[in-house]
Design an enzyme around this catalytic site. Structure first.
Site, PDB file in Angstrom:
ATOM      1  N   GLU A 149      19.349   3.125  37.642  1.00  0.00           N
ATOM      2  CA  GLU A 149      19.220   4.411  36.969  1.00  0.00           C
ATOM      3  C   GLU A 149      19.186   5.547  37.985  1.00  0.00           C
ATOM      4  O   GLU A 149      18.669   5.391  39.092  1.00  0.00           O
ATOM      5  CB  GLU A 149      17.950   4.417  36.117  1.00  0.00           C
ATOM      6  CG  GLU A 149      18.001   3.287  35.102  1.00  0.00           C
ATOM      7  CD  GLU A 149      16.866   3.294  34.085  1.00  0.00           C
ATOM      8  OE1 GLU A 149      16.000   4.186  34.142  1.00  0.00           O
ATOM      9  OE2 GLU A 149      16.866   2.385  33.234  1.00  0.00           O
TER      10      GLU A 149
ATOM     11  N   CYS B  38      17.170  11.994  41.529  1.00  0.00           N
ATOM     12  CA  CYS B  38      16.405  10.827  41.969  1.00  0.00           C
ATOM     13  C   CYS B  38      17.363   9.632  41.967  1.00  0.00           C
ATOM     14  O   CYS B  38      17.899   9.257  40.930  1.00  0.00           O
ATOM     15  CB  CYS B  38      15.260  10.659  40.973  1.00  0.00           C
ATOM     16  SG  CYS B  38      14.194   9.303  41.359  1.00  0.00           S
TER      17      CYS B  38
ATOM     18  N   CYS C  95      13.551  -4.601  42.870  1.00  0.00           N
ATOM     19  CA  CYS C  95      12.850  -4.423  44.142  1.00  0.00           C
ATOM     20  C   CYS C  95      12.064  -5.690  44.411  1.00  0.00           C
ATOM     21  O   CYS C  95      11.451  -6.257  43.506  1.00  0.00           O
ATOM     22  CB  CYS C  95      11.914  -3.219  44.084  1.00  0.00           C
ATOM     23  SG  CYS C  95      11.069  -2.932  45.656  1.00  0.00           S
TER      24      CYS C  95
ATOM     25  N   CYS D  74       5.024  -3.882  43.653  1.00  0.00           N
ATOM     26  CA  CYS D  74       3.803  -3.060  43.566  1.00  0.00           C
ATOM     27  C   CYS D  74       3.268  -3.195  42.144  1.00  0.00           C
ATOM     28  O   CYS D  74       4.034  -3.246  41.184  1.00  0.00           O
ATOM     29  CB  CYS D  74       4.106  -1.605  43.906  1.00  0.00           C
ATOM     30  SG  CYS D  74       4.732  -1.432  45.586  1.00  0.00           S
TER      31      CYS D  74
ATOM     32  N   CYS E   9       4.425  -0.679  39.159  1.00  0.00           N
ATOM     33  CA  CYS E   9       5.808  -0.188  39.139  1.00  0.00           C
ATOM     34  C   CYS E   9       6.696  -1.071  38.270  1.00  0.00           C
ATOM     35  O   CYS E   9       6.744  -2.285  38.452  1.00  0.00           O
ATOM     36  CB  CYS E   9       6.350  -0.156  40.566  1.00  0.00           C
ATOM     37  SG  CYS E   9       8.097   0.242  40.642  1.00  0.00           S
TER      38      CYS E   9
ATOM     39  N   CYS F 243       8.996   8.786  36.509  1.00  0.00           N
ATOM     40  CA  CYS F 243       8.716   7.970  37.675  1.00  0.00           C
ATOM     41  C   CYS F 243       8.141   6.619  37.274  1.00  0.00           C
ATOM     42  O   CYS F 243       7.177   6.562  36.511  1.00  0.00           O
ATOM     43  CB  CYS F 243       7.592   8.634  38.436  1.00  0.00           C
ATOM     44  SG  CYS F 243       8.049   9.202  39.987  1.00  0.00           S
TER      45      CYS F 243
HETATM   46  N1  SAH Z   1      10.322   2.013  46.823  1.00  0.00           N
HETATM   47  C1  SAH Z   1      10.100   3.352  47.172  1.00  0.00           C
HETATM   48  C2  SAH Z   1      10.874   4.351  46.350  1.00  0.00           C
HETATM   49  C3  SAH Z   1      10.945   4.092  44.880  1.00  0.00           C
HETATM   50  S1  SAH Z   1       9.440   4.237  43.963  1.00  0.00           S
HETATM   51  C4  SAH Z   1       8.621   3.678  47.180  1.00  0.00           C
HETATM   52  O1  SAH Z   1       7.844   2.853  46.708  1.00  0.00           O
HETATM   53  O2  SAH Z   1       8.276   4.738  47.675  1.00  0.00           O
HETATM   54  C5  SAH Z   1       9.278   6.002  43.841  1.00  0.00           C
HETATM   55  C6  SAH Z   1       7.877   6.512  43.519  1.00  0.00           C
HETATM   56  O3  SAH Z   1       7.525   6.239  42.146  1.00  0.00           O
HETATM   57  C7  SAH Z   1       6.827   5.849  44.369  1.00  0.00           C
HETATM   58  O4  SAH Z   1       5.913   6.742  44.916  1.00  0.00           O
HETATM   59  C8  SAH Z   1       6.187   4.943  43.385  1.00  0.00           C
HETATM   60  O5  SAH Z   1       4.952   4.598  43.796  1.00  0.00           O
HETATM   61  C9  SAH Z   1       6.209   5.768  42.114  1.00  0.00           C
HETATM   62  N2  SAH Z   1       5.933   4.968  40.906  1.00  0.00           N
HETATM   63  C10 SAH Z   1       6.296   3.707  40.679  1.00  0.00           C
HETATM   64  N3  SAH Z   1       5.842   3.283  39.479  1.00  0.00           N
HETATM   65  C11 SAH Z   1       5.163   4.306  38.938  1.00  0.00           C
HETATM   66  C12 SAH Z   1       4.486   4.486  37.686  1.00  0.00           C
HETATM   67  N4  SAH Z   1       4.420   3.519  36.773  1.00  0.00           N
HETATM   68  N5  SAH Z   1       3.942   5.688  37.430  1.00  0.00           N
HETATM   69  C13 SAH Z   1       4.031   6.677  38.340  1.00  0.00           C
HETATM   70  N6  SAH Z   1       4.656   6.563  39.541  1.00  0.00           N
HETATM   71  C14 SAH Z   1       5.221   5.390  39.840  1.00  0.00           C
HETATM   72 FE1  SF4 Z   2       9.497  -1.353  44.998  1.00  0.00          FE
HETATM   73 FE2  SF4 Z   2       8.378  -0.043  42.962  1.00  0.00          FE
HETATM   74 FE3  SF4 Z   2       6.910  -0.739  45.075  1.00  0.00          FE
HETATM   75 FE4  SF4 Z   2       8.745   1.222  45.324  1.00  0.00          FE
HETATM   76  S1  SF4 Z   2       6.922   1.272  44.042  1.00  0.00           S
HETATM   77  S2  SF4 Z   2       8.372  -0.510  46.739  1.00  0.00           S
HETATM   78  S3  SF4 Z   2      10.330   0.439  43.923  1.00  0.00           S
HETATM   79  S4  SF4 Z   2       7.913  -2.160  43.644  1.00  0.00           S
END
Ligand code: SAH
Ligand code: SF4
Length: 375
Positions: free
Chosen positions: A95, A108, A115, A119, A122, A344
Site C-alpha cells: 500500500e 508514505c 515485514c 513488532c 503493527c 499508520c
Molecule cells: N519498519 C519501519 C517503517 C514502517 S512502520 C519502522 O518500523 O519504522 C512506520 C511507522 O508506523 C512506525 O513508526 C511504526 O511503529 C508505526 N506503526 C506501526 N503500527 C502502528 C499502529 N498500529 N498504530 C500506530 N502506528 C503504528
Molecule cells: Fe516491521 Fe511494522 Fe515493526 Fe516497522 S513497525 S519494523 S513495518 S513490524
C-alpha cells in the site's frame, strides 16, 4: 527480445543508467534525457521521447522498458487522503498512501511486502514477510502517485512535497533497493525532492544504519516506542539484538555524518496502559537528552488482530505536555484516512506470507474469540 528479458529503466540509479547506455553503444548523456522523460514528464513510451533519434527510440523499445508496478485500486478518503493498492512481482500487494496537509503533501511508501520483524502493535508485522520490493517497485509508487496529480518536479505547486518510508516493511532490510530509489527521489533528474523532506523510518537495524551514510543523506526517523530495553524488547523485538545503548549512538553517528544540521524524528506509538504513562514520558527525557530530535507521538491505530487500545485524548495530551515542558519539540500525529484503512499501522496489503506468521496470529485470535484460550 521478449518482455521478460527487457531491462527496466525505472529505478536505475543515474550512474547505472549511464553505464547502460554505454553498454548499448550510446553516449552517457542519453541517461539525462531519458531520466527527464521518465521522472519529470511521467513518460513510459520511448516513442514519445522526441529528443532521441528515431533509431535510438526503436533500439530502446526492443531492449528496454519503463515498467511501473500494477495498480490494483485507488481509494480517496473524505479528508483528501488517497490510498493505492499495488501488486508487486512476487504476487503480493502493498500500500501507498498520500496525506495532504496545509502547505505540504506527504507520500508514505512501502519497501517490502510484509515485514519479518513482528513488532507487537503493527498490522504489517502480523502478516509475516513475503518479498523485498525492487527499486522500480519503490520509486514506481512515487511515479504512480505523481502521475495521478499530474505532478512534475519542475512545477512550483507540486502535490507531493515529502516522502516517508513508513509504509509496509523495514527499509533497512531492503538496503540496496531502498537507497537506490530514495536517491532517485532526491536526484534533480529524478523527483528533485529536498533531502530534508525524504525520510527513512527504521525500527533499528544497527549494522545497516552504520552503512547508510556511505550511500545516501536522507533524513532519519527512529521508531522508538519505549524508553527502556525491557519494554522495547516486548514491543520491537529487534531491540533484543540491537538494544538502545547501541541503537541510539548509531543514529547519532548517522546524523553527525550529514553535511547539514538536521534533527532525527523519534516516533513513539502510544498504546493505552503499555507505554503511555507519566513514568514513560519522564524516562524519555534523560534518554534523549543528547540527541537533537523532534518527537512525533502516534496514537495507536487499532486493527483486528490486536487487543491493544488507543489512549484517551487526555492521556495523549498529558504525555505530550511532559515532553514539551522538558523542552522537546513534540507533535501528535493526526489520524488520517482511517475511513479507507490508510492510517499508520493499518496498512495490510495482501501478503503471501512465507513465514506462516499470519496464520499463527489468525489461529490465536480465533481461539481467543471462541474463549478456548485464557486472554
Ligand atoms: N519498519 C519501519 C517503517 C514502517 S512502520 C519502522 O518500523 O519504522 C512506520 C511507522 O508506523 C512506525 O513508526 C511504526 O511503529 C508505526 N506503526 C506501526 N503500527 C502502528 C499502529 N498500529 N498504530 C500506530 N502506528 C503504528
Ligand atoms: Fe516491521 Fe511494522 Fe515493526 Fe516497522 S513497525 S519494523 S513495518 S513490524
Amino acid at each position: 527480445m521478449s518482455d521478460a528479458q527487457k531491462v527496466n529503466l525505472l529505478g536505475l540509479p543515474r550512474p547505472m543508467l549511464e553505464a547502460y547506455f554505454e553498454s548499448i553503444g550510446e553516449k552517457k548523456f542519453r541517461a539525462t534525457q531519458v531520466m527527464k522523460w521518465i521522472y519529470h514528464y511521467g513518460v513510459d513510451d520511448f516513442e514519445q521521447m522526441t529528443n532521441l533519434g528515431k533509431g535510438l527510440r526503436t533500439k530502446l523499445s526492443e531492449c528496454a522498458e519503463i515498467r511501473d508496478p500494477k495498480v490494483v485500486s485507488c481509494d480517496h478518503s473524505a479528508d483528501g487522503t488517497r490510498k493505492w493498492i499495488i501488486e508487486v512481482a512476487s504476487g503480493s500487494c502493498v500500500e501507498t498512501v498520500f496525506i495532504p496537509e496545509s502547505g505540504r503533501g506527504t507520500l508514505c511508501v512501502s519497501s517490502q511486502a510484509g515485514c519479518a520483524l513482528d513488532c507487537s502493535f503493527c498490522s504489517t508485522g502480523k502478516q509475516g514477510f513475503n518479498s523485498d520490493l525492487t527499486a522500480a517497485e519503490i520509486i514506481g509508487q512515487v511515479w504512480i502517485a505523481a502521475k495521478s496529480f499530474n505532478n512534475v518536479p519542475h512545477k512550483q505547486d507540486r502535490s507531493i512535497t515529502n516522502v516517508v518510508m513508513m509504509g509496509m516493511g523495514e527499509p533497512l532490510l531492503n538496503f540496496d533497493n531502498v537507497v537506490a530509489s530514495m536517491n532517485l527521489m532526491m536526484d534533480d533528474l529524478g523527483f528533485g525532492l529536498s533531502k530534508r523532506r525524504v525520510t527513512l523510518s527504521t525500527s533499528g537495524v544497527v549494522p545497516a544504519l552504520k552503512e547508510l551514510g556511505k550511500y545516501t543523506d536522507v533524513s532519519l526517523a527512529l521508531s522508538l516506542h519505549a524508553p527502556n530495553n525491557a519494554l522495547r524488547n516486548e514491543l520491537v523485538p529487534i531491540n533484543k539484538r540491537y538494544p538502545l545503548e547501541v541503537l541510539l549512538p548509531a543514529c547519532q553517528d548517522y546524523m553527525n555524518g550529514l553535511a547539514d544540521k538536521r534533527r532525527i524524528t523519534i516516533e513513539y506509538t502510544l498504546i493505552k496502559g503499555v507505554n503511555d504513562q507519566q513514568q514513560h514520558a519522564e524516562e524519555l527525557i534523560p534518554l534523549l537528552k543528547n540527541i537533537p530530535c523532534k518527537i512525533n507521538l502516534i496514537p495507536f491505530n487499532p486493527f483486528s488482530l490486536s487487543s491493544y487500545q488507543r489512549p484517551s485524548n487526555n492521556a495523549i495530551r498529558r504525555f505530550q505536555e511532559i515532553l514539551l515542558a522538558a523542552g522537546y519539540n513534540t507533535t501528535v500525529r493526526k489520524t488520517r484516512g482511517d475511513d479507507i484503512d490508510a492510517a499508520c499501522g493499518q496498512l495490510a496489503g495482501k501478503v503471501q506470507d512465507r513465514t506462516r506468521r499470519s496464520q499463527r496470529y489468525l489461529n490465536q485470535t480465533q481461539l481467543i474469540n471462541t474463549k478456548q484460550l485464557p486472554v
